[in-house]
Design a protein around this motif. Sequence first.
Motif, mmCIF file in Angstrom:
data_model
loop_
_atom_site.group_PDB
_atom_site.id
_atom_site.type_symbol
_atom_site.label_atom_id
_atom_site.label_comp_id
_atom_site.label_asym_id
_atom_site.label_seq_id
_atom_site.Cartn_x
_atom_site.Cartn_y
_atom_site.Cartn_z
ATOM 1 N N UNK A 52 0.811 -1.216 0.000
ATOM 2 C CA UNK A 52 0.000 0.000 0.000
ATOM 3 C C UNK A 52 0.844 1.266 0.000
ATOM 4 N N UNK A 53 1.999 1.218 0.648
ATOM 5 C CA UNK A 53 2.903 2.367 0.594
ATOM 6 C C UNK A 53 3.376 2.574 -0.842
ATOM 7 N N UNK A 54 3.720 1.488 -1.514
ATOM 8 C CA UNK A 54 4.153 1.577 -2.907
ATOM 9 C C UNK A 54 3.012 2.023 -3.816
ATOM 10 N N UNK A 55 1.801 1.485 -3.606
ATOM 11 C CA UNK A 55 0.648 1.890 -4.418
ATOM 12 C C UNK A 55 0.341 3.377 -4.265
ATOM 13 N N UNK A 56 0.405 3.867 -3.041
ATOM 14 C CA UNK A 56 0.115 5.288 -2.826
ATOM 15 C C UNK A 56 1.199 6.163 -3.449
ATOM 16 N N UNK A 57 2.435 5.708 -3.393
ATOM 17 C CA UNK A 57 3.528 6.450 -4.026
ATOM 18 C C UNK A 57 3.382 6.437 -5.547
#
Length: 153
Positions: A52-57
Amino acid sequence: MLTYSLILYVVTLGLTLLLKVSLLNDKFMVFAHPSFWKQWLAATAGDFMNTWLLLSLVLLVATGFKRSGTAVAVGIVGYFLLSLVNVPMIALIKKYAWLKWNPINTFNYASQLRVASLSHVTKLSNMQFFWGNLVYIGLFLALGWLLFRRREV
């Protein structure tokens, strides 16, 4: 997107267990070790947070550029540069304590859940990583949403 990723992770966990039972039977006695279950589920939860951190980035980067090709190129190069930047960043965290809160360090959350001794390197506890990840995910999603609203489609 949250529902899809939750379903994906649950199905993956289920298939993993199904394949273990059907193909390997009793060759590995993982069902008898409660510590295995705790570590496995904690690592999966850490991977979910990192996803999710990668998706939001990715959303933030994609909405920051007018051309999709540029966003894709920056995203791919940025993803591979993250692993290269991680090693010097760890050295800088030893020198400057405030750097432990940068978003690149929060990608170490899943690794630290697997290897607890990494907390000496990252200078963050698991709970600090958890809340830091949530804050960065929320921040990146909010900024991506704001940029998307201002974008001419």
